[in-house]
Write a protein that holds these residues in place. Sequence first.
Motif, mmCIF file in Angstrom:
data_model
loop_
_atom_site.group_PDB
_atom_site.id
_atom_site.type_symbol
_atom_site.label_atom_id
_atom_site.label_comp_id
_atom_site.label_asym_id
_atom_site.label_seq_id
_atom_site.Cartn_x
_atom_site.Cartn_y
_atom_site.Cartn_z
ATOM 1 N N GLU A 273 0.842 -1.201 0.000
ATOM 2 C CA GLU A 273 0.000 0.000 0.000
ATOM 3 C C GLU A 273 0.878 1.251 0.000
ATOM 4 O O GLU A 273 0.688 2.177 -0.802
ATOM 5 C CB GLU A 273 -0.896 -0.025 1.243
ATOM 6 N N LYS A 274 1.844 1.270 0.893
ATOM 7 C CA LYS A 274 2.764 2.406 0.987
ATOM 8 C C LYS A 274 3.652 2.497 -0.256
ATOM 9 O O LYS A 274 3.912 3.593 -0.777
ATOM 10 C CB LYS A 274 3.634 2.244 2.250
ATOM 11 N N ARG A 276 2.930 1.522 -3.264
ATOM 12 C CA ARG A 276 2.111 2.036 -4.375
ATOM 13 C C ARG A 276 1.949 3.551 -4.268
ATOM 14 O O ARG A 276 1.992 4.268 -5.275
ATOM 15 C CB ARG A 276 0.742 1.354 -4.370
ATOM 16 N N GLU A 277 1.760 4.033 -3.055
ATOM 17 C CA GLU A 277 1.632 5.488 -2.832
ATOM 18 C C GLU A 277 2.882 6.215 -3.324
ATOM 19 O O GLU A 277 2.789 7.268 -3.966
ATOM 20 C CB GLU A 277 1.405 5.778 -1.344
ATOM 21 N N LEU A 278 4.050 5.660 -3.002
ATOM 22 C CA LEU A 278 5.307 6.272 -3.435
ATOM 23 C C LEU A 278 5.433 6.249 -4.960
ATOM 24 O O LEU A 278 5.887 7.221 -5.577
ATOM 25 C CB LEU A 278 6.495 5.549 -2.802
ATOM 26 N N CYS A 279 5.024 5.142 -5.568
ATOM 27 C CA CYS A 279 5.095 5.033 -7.033
ATOM 28 C C CYS A 279 4.163 6.047 -7.694
ATOM 29 O O CYS A 279 4.515 6.659 -8.712
ATOM 30 C CB CYS A 279 4.746 3.620 -7.480
ATOM 31 N N ASN A 280 2.991 6.222 -7.123
ATOM 32 C CA ASN A 280 2.050 7.222 -7.663
ATOM 33 C C ASN A 280 2.610 8.634 -7.514
ATOM 34 O O ASN A 280 2.535 9.457 -8.429
ATOM 35 C CB ASN A 280 0.706 7.129 -6.939
ATOM 36 N N TYR A 303 -1.993 -2.851 -6.743
ATOM 37 C CA TYR A 303 -0.669 -2.302 -6.477
ATOM 38 C C TYR A 303 0.308 -2.325 -7.657
ATOM 39 O O TYR A 303 1.041 -1.359 -7.860
ATOM 40 C CB TYR A 303 -0.043 -3.042 -5.287
ATOM 41 N N ALA A 304 0.345 -3.388 -8.410
ATOM 42 C CA ALA A 304 1.381 -3.546 -9.439
ATOM 43 C C ALA A 304 0.904 -3.069 -10.800
ATOM 44 O O ALA A 304 -0.207 -3.372 -11.219
ATOM 45 C CB ALA A 304 1.806 -5.006 -9.538
ATOM 46 N N ASP A 305 1.781 -2.347 -11.505
ATOM 47 C CA ASP A 305 1.508 -2.001 -12.903
ATOM 48 C C ASP A 305 1.655 -3.238 -13.786
ATOM 49 O O ASP A 305 0.887 -3.456 -14.719
ATOM 50 C CB ASP A 305 2.502 -0.942 -13.402
ATOM 51 N N ILE A 306 2.674 -4.025 -13.445
ATOM 52 C CA ILE A 306 3.006 -5.199 -14.253
ATOM 53 C C ILE A 306 3.351 -6.370 -13.323
ATOM 54 O O ILE A 306 4.074 -6.197 -12.344
ATOM 55 C CB ILE A 306 4.226 -4.929 -15.165
ATOM 56 N N ASP A 395 5.922 -14.397 9.555
ATOM 57 C CA ASP A 395 6.891 -13.801 10.473
ATOM 58 C C ASP A 395 6.383 -12.453 10.995
ATOM 59 O O ASP A 395 5.743 -11.689 10.258
ATOM 60 C CB ASP A 395 8.242 -13.602 9.776
ATOM 61 N N GLU A 396 6.728 -12.171 12.240
ATOM 62 C CA GLU A 396 6.189 -10.983 12.915
ATOM 63 C C GLU A 396 6.464 -9.679 12.178
ATOM 64 O O GLU A 396 5.622 -8.780 12.153
ATOM 65 C CB GLU A 396 6.753 -10.894 14.343
ATOM 66 N N ASP A 397 7.654 -9.562 11.566
ATOM 67 C CA ASP A 397 8.008 -8.274 10.956
ATOM 68 C C ASP A 397 7.218 -7.986 9.671
ATOM 69 O O ASP A 397 7.201 -6.849 9.199
ATOM 70 C CB ASP A 397 9.518 -8.199 10.674
ATOM 71 N N CYS A 398 6.547 -9.004 9.124
ATOM 72 C CA CYS A 398 5.829 -8.792 7.855
ATOM 73 C C CYS A 398 4.394 -9.307 7.853
ATOM 74 O O CYS A 398 3.697 -9.158 6.847
ATOM 75 C CB CYS A 398 6.573 -9.477 6.703
ATOM 76 N N ILE A 399 3.956 -9.896 8.938
ATOM 77 C CA ILE A 399 2.660 -10.568 8.930
ATOM 78 C C ILE A 399 1.500 -9.631 8.583
ATOM 79 O O ILE A 399 0.576 -10.008 7.856
ATOM 80 C CB ILE A 399 2.398 -11.307 10.268
ATOM 81 N N GLU A 400 1.563 -8.398 9.072
ATOM 82 C CA GLU A 400 0.472 -7.464 8.785
ATOM 83 C C GLU A 400 0.450 -7.082 7.306
ATOM 84 O O GLU A 400 -0.619 -6.947 6.707
ATOM 85 C CB GLU A 400 0.576 -6.212 9.677
ATOM 86 N N ASN A 401 1.635 -6.884 6.740
ATOM 87 C CA ASN A 401 1.720 -6.584 5.305
ATOM 88 C C ASN A 401 1.146 -7.735 4.483
ATOM 89 O O ASN A 401 0.460 -7.512 3.481
ATOM 90 C CB ASN A 401 3.180 -6.353 4.885
ATOM 91 N N TYR A 402 1.448 -8.958 4.909
ATOM 92 C CA TYR A 402 0.977 -10.140 4.171
ATOM 93 C C TYR A 402 -0.539 -10.318 4.316
ATOM 94 O O TYR A 402 -1.248 -10.551 3.331
ATOM 95 C CB TYR A 402 1.702 -11.400 4.663
#
Length: 498
Positions: A273-274, A276-280, A303-306, A395-402
């Motif tokens: 999400e973040k 994609r915001e930066l890419c926009n 999120y992905a263009d390609i 894994d804890e450091d990425c679980i929310e992103n996933y």
Amino acid sequence: MIENSFFTPIECGETLPQKNMHAVSTSMPTLKDVIDYEEQTPEILEKISVAYPRFVIHPYLKKLANYLKEKYNISDEYELVLMSSKKAVDVVSNRYYIHNICEFNEPFGVIKVSQGRQYKKVLKFIQHVGYNLSSRLAEDYLYNLGLVQTLQNEKLEKKELAEDTILNTLSLAYNEKKENIALCPSGMNAIYSVLKGLKNIQARNGKSILIQFGWLYLDTTNIVNHYFEESKVFYDVTNLSILEEYLKENKNRVLAIITEVPTNPLVKTADLEKLRELCNKYNIVLVVDSTFATPYNLNLKPYADIFVESLTKFACGNADVLMGAIILNGNFKISHIKNEFFKHSDKPYTKDMQRMALEIVDYKKRVKKISQNTKELIEFLKNLSYVSKVYSCLDEDCIENYKKLMIDENSLCGIVSIHIEKDFQKIYDSLNFPKGPSLGTEFTLLMPYTYLAHYDLITTKSGKEFLKKIELPVNLIRISVGIEDIEEIKKEFKKIEL
């Protein structure tokens, strides 16, 4: 030890899947086999004749090249390299200024190169850009000449249905129009075609920097090194603040960001999400390698263009077809210039598509069963005394992103990696799972990742320091979870403790 194991040892050099001439993996049951392979010892080269086609020349391609040398009266100071098309020959010729005059009237690409250094360079380049000639094409050609006596016994979809079956499956899975999807002879050819297209398009806009976000697959990095004078790598996908600072400083010069979701082999997921915001904000194209995600586990459409996907992996499920796909996201304007990407790719051989068409219809069923097994296996592995750390999409450091990307509760990435600090060789050698390169198979497949993918880094002090910096353990086993009975999978891991 547990007796009557469900998994039985597979000899070094046996194809994975077994007794299949078009297999993309080969058995390396001991760590010594892996090291010997990396060091290319004569003993291992006698055992391994069929392996991942981008890394090892298939015996049918060797036989066909020798036949063509005689047919065209090529002197022994040259080698013939076979490729997927004449377009591929042009790419290689222009890259290495090879203009040896010789007309080859064949339905595929053939280039004459000098033995030695030039030959090795060309083979390595083809490995990176994925213009590989199909082993099935070579098999058919040799069979028609009477140079091989039998064809691989395998089920195939009807010719007239094959391509549409694959495209329809991907179209539904990615919720994308068929005309926005192109099939390629390998996943690397899909990545090459996209990056080559982006470079040409963005050069007109004065943009020249490609960002690799995360520790990407080795050959993706190699393509970037071949074609981009300026690139930047951010190894930690959990740290977007450093990336954001860089974009602020170079906002008009970055043409694209490429990332894997999740990453290989530590299965980390960025905050898309973040990202994609930066890419926009900075008008940057986002390319996502969705091979690990699969379109059935994660919804990456916003999120992905390609997208690029190696269909060799989970889509195939049986490790016997080399193929890739480019999927342009119709929600983004980049999809309006699809030919800029598709023109660089080659169409897969018909029989490869016939085989893939039969396998891809079970794609969703396969990854959902793998996801179920993965959930149980993650918790089980954490309780094994010989496992120092388990790496997974939870894994804890990425679980929310996933979790934000999951299509449903049963959407876990079927890759788990384990760090084994002590007795690594003994433990790796003792496990009777199929062991070798590749992933996404219906059979559980283990790979000593760092040894096979980054052996050059293991063997030097500076390399080891670099691995430590990016937190990639040397003693790492990547597990591609299969669809077998989960209790049998757990039993095989458990036996080491008994």
